[in-house]
Design a protein around this motif. Sequence first.
Motif, PDB file in Angstrom:
ATOM      1  N   ARG A   4       0.831  -1.207   0.000  1.00 56.23           N
ATOM      2  CA  ARG A   4       0.000   0.000   0.000  1.00 56.23           C
ATOM      3  C   ARG A   4       0.863   1.253   0.000  1.00 56.23           C
ATOM      4  NH1 ARG A   4      -4.105  -2.503   4.301  1.00 56.23           N
ATOM      5  NH2 ARG A   4      -5.249  -3.774   2.823  1.00 56.23           N
ATOM      6  N   GLU A   5       0.244   2.340  -0.427  1.00 54.41           N
ATOM      7  CA  GLU A   5       0.946   3.613  -0.502  1.00 54.41           C
ATOM      8  C   GLU A   5       1.547   4.010   0.846  1.00 54.41           C
ATOM      9  OE1 GLU A   5      -0.502   8.089  -0.856  1.00 54.41           O
ATOM     10  OE2 GLU A   5      -0.855   6.972  -2.709  1.00 54.41           O
ATOM     11  N   GLY A   6       0.845   3.722   1.934  1.00 54.87           N
ATOM     12  CA  GLY A   6       1.340   4.073   3.261  1.00 54.87           C
ATOM     13  C   GLY A   6       2.650   3.393   3.610  1.00 54.87           C
ATOM     14  N   GLU A   7       2.852   2.167   3.127  1.00 53.29           N
ATOM     15  CA  GLU A   7       4.115   1.465   3.379  1.00 53.29           C
ATOM     16  C   GLU A   7       5.260   2.144   2.652  1.00 53.29           C
ATOM     17  OE1 GLU A   7       3.700  -3.011   3.230  1.00 53.29           O
ATOM     18  OE2 GLU A   7       1.695  -2.395   2.568  1.00 53.29           O
ATOM     19  N   ILE A   8       5.009   2.546   1.410  1.00 57.89           N
ATOM     20  CA  ILE A   8       6.041   3.248   0.642  1.00 57.89           C
ATOM     21  C   ILE A   8       6.324   4.605   1.275  1.00 57.89           C
ATOM     22  CG2 ILE A   8       6.606   4.255  -1.607  1.00 57.89           C
ATOM     23  CD1 ILE A   8       4.801   1.979  -2.819  1.00 57.89           C
ATOM     24  N   ARG A   9       5.287   5.310   1.676  1.00 57.99           N
ATOM     25  CA  ARG A   9       5.437   6.605   2.340  1.00 57.99           C
ATOM     26  C   ARG A   9       6.306   6.466   3.595  1.00 57.99           C
ATOM     27  NH1 ARG A   9       3.006  11.570   2.609  1.00 57.99           N
ATOM     28  NH2 ARG A   9       1.607  11.108   0.883  1.00 57.99           N
ATOM     29  N   ALA A  10       6.090   5.411   4.371  1.00 61.16           N
ATOM     30  CA  ALA A  10       6.879   5.192   5.592  1.00 61.16           C
ATOM     31  C   ALA A  10       8.354   4.983   5.267  1.00 61.16           C
ATOM     32  CB  ALA A  10       6.324   4.006   6.367  1.00 61.16           C
ATOM     33  N   LEU A  11       8.651   4.278   4.177  1.00 59.72           N
ATOM     34  CA  LEU A  11      10.052   4.083   3.775  1.00 59.72           C
ATOM     35  C   LEU A  11      10.688   5.407   3.368  1.00 59.72           C
ATOM     36  CD1 LEU A  11       9.866   0.815   1.651  1.00 59.72           C
ATOM     37  CD2 LEU A  11      11.066   1.115   3.824  1.00 59.72           C
ATOM     38  N   VAL A  12       9.958   6.203   2.626  1.00 58.90           N
ATOM     39  CA  VAL A  12      10.487   7.502   2.191  1.00 58.90           C
ATOM     40  C   VAL A  12      10.693   8.408   3.397  1.00 58.90           C
ATOM     41  CG1 VAL A  12       9.954   9.572   0.845  1.00 58.90           C
ATOM     42  CG2 VAL A  12       9.471   7.301  -0.111  1.00 58.90           C
ATOM     43  N   ARG A  13       9.757   8.399   4.309  1.00 58.02           N
ATOM     44  CA  ARG A  13       9.845   9.235   5.506  1.00 58.02           C
ATOM     45  C   ARG A  13      11.018   8.803   6.400  1.00 58.02           C
ATOM     46  NH1 ARG A  13       4.501   9.241   7.558  1.00 58.02           N
ATOM     47  NH2 ARG A  13       4.043  11.039   6.289  1.00 58.02           N
ATOM     48  N   ALA A  14      11.398   7.527   6.340  1.00 63.04           N
ATOM     49  CA  ALA A  14      12.480   7.013   7.192  1.00 63.04           C
ATOM     50  C   ALA A  14      13.819   7.649   6.873  1.00 63.04           C
ATOM     51  CB  ALA A  14      12.581   5.491   7.064  1.00 63.04           C
ATOM     52  N   GLY A  15      13.968   8.191   5.685  1.00 61.94           N
ATOM     53  CA  GLY A  15      15.206   8.868   5.335  1.00 61.94           C
ATOM     54  C   GLY A  15      16.186   7.962   4.620  1.00 61.94           C
ATOM     55  N   SER A  16      17.288   8.546   4.214  1.00 60.70           N
ATOM     56  CA  SER A  16      18.254   7.849   3.360  1.00 60.70           C
ATOM     57  C   SER A  16      18.929   6.682   4.046  1.00 60.70           C
ATOM     58  CB  SER A  16      19.301   8.832   2.848  1.00 60.70           C
ATOM     59  OG  SER A  16      20.010   9.394   3.927  1.00 60.70           O
ATOM     60  N   ALA A  63       6.127   3.368  -9.247  1.00 60.96           N
ATOM     61  CA  ALA A  63       6.352   4.816  -9.206  1.00 60.96           C
ATOM     62  C   ALA A  63       5.546   5.423  -8.055  1.00 60.96           C
ATOM     63  CB  ALA A  63       5.931   5.443 -10.527  1.00 60.96           C
ATOM     64  N   PHE A  64       6.098   6.463  -7.451  1.00 67.16           N
ATOM     65  CA  PHE A  64       5.387   7.199  -6.403  1.00 67.16           C
ATOM     66  C   PHE A  64       5.759   8.668  -6.482  1.00 67.16           C
ATOM     67  CE2 PHE A  64       9.397   6.174  -4.319  1.00 67.16           C
ATOM     68  CZ  PHE A  64       9.731   7.380  -3.717  1.00 67.16           C
ATOM     69  N   ALA A  65       4.898   9.486  -5.948  1.00 67.99           N
ATOM     70  CA  ALA A  65       5.164  10.922  -5.798  1.00 67.99           C
ATOM     71  C   ALA A  65       4.454  11.389  -4.533  1.00 67.99           C
ATOM     72  CB  ALA A  65       4.666  11.699  -7.003  1.00 67.99           C
ATOM     73  N   PHE A  66       5.230  11.954  -3.613  1.00 71.91           N
ATOM     74  CA  PHE A  66       4.691  12.495  -2.370  1.00 71.91           C
ATOM     75  C   PHE A  66       5.121  13.956  -2.278  1.00 71.91           C
ATOM     76  CE2 PHE A  66       5.526   7.934  -1.036  1.00 71.91           C
ATOM     77  CZ  PHE A  66       4.219   7.525  -1.236  1.00 71.91           C
ATOM     78  N   PRO A  67       4.360  14.859  -2.900  1.00 71.12           N
ATOM     79  CA  PRO A  67       4.743  16.279  -2.886  1.00 71.12           C
ATOM     80  C   PRO A  67       4.903  16.836  -1.479  1.00 71.12           C
ATOM     81  CG  PRO A  67       2.952  15.900  -4.445  1.00 71.12           C
ATOM     82  CD  PRO A  67       3.142  14.619  -3.676  1.00 71.12           C
ATOM     83  N   ASP A  68       4.093  16.364  -0.533  1.00 74.89           N
ATOM     84  CA  ASP A  68       4.194  16.867   0.837  1.00 74.89           C
ATOM     85  C   ASP A  68       5.513  16.489   1.497  1.00 74.89           C
ATOM     86  OD1 ASP A  68       3.065  14.218   0.658  1.00 74.89           O
ATOM     87  OD2 ASP A  68       2.685  14.315   2.820  1.00 74.89           O
ATOM     88  N   LEU A  69       6.162  15.425   1.006  1.00 73.98           N
ATOM     89  CA  LEU A  69       7.469  15.015   1.530  1.00 73.98           C
ATOM     90  C   LEU A  69       8.607  15.490   0.628  1.00 73.98           C
ATOM     91  CD1 LEU A  69       6.711  11.299   2.563  1.00 73.98           C
ATOM     92  CD2 LEU A  69       6.716  13.330   4.018  1.00 73.98           C
ATOM     93  N   GLY A  70       8.252  16.100  -0.498  1.00 82.90           N
ATOM     94  CA  GLY A  70       9.274  16.538  -1.451  1.00 82.90           C
ATOM     95  C   GLY A  70      10.006  15.375  -2.079  1.00 82.90           C
ATOM     96  N   ALA A  71       9.296  14.257  -2.297  1.00 78.58           N
ATOM     97  CA  ALA A  71       9.956  13.053  -2.800  1.00 78.58           C
ATOM     98  C   ALA A  71       9.135  12.405  -3.906  1.00 78.58           C
ATOM     99  CB  ALA A  71      10.157  12.055  -1.669  1.00 78.58           C
TER     100      ALA A  71
END
Length: 124
Positions: A4-16, A63-71
């Motif tokens: 789900r999108e939330g799982e991908i969002r959590a990975l992006v939010r976790a940082g590099s 593919a994903f795009a999270f404008p609120d995270l700038g990613a």
Amino acid sequence: MPVREGEIRALVRAGSGHGRLTAPEETPWCVRLGPLEILHTGGCYRLGYSYEISATSALSKRAFAFPDLGASGFAVVFRQFDRFTEEDDPPEVALGWVGPEQEAQLDAWLARLNGLLRARRLRD
């Protein structure tokens, strides 16, 4: 259940240091991409525990795009198997992500690792 999108969002939010993937790492016993290890012997992979590579085990990109995270970029999803019951691990797992500038590299990584999964799968 698909990733789900939330799982991908959590990975992006976790940082590099946590969700961002780098090139697959070759070791004496496996090839590693993020938390996934494809073992050189035995027709198995590890993702916390060891599992047999199934006929449907494969890596893909989403593919994903999270404008609120700038990613934006591509998440790497590993399909472990088709079956799913409440006791099973989920059939798909998000392993990490790369930025859009790494799409060509990612395609090469996935082609190589999917080839390894097919080659190492134990034949029935």
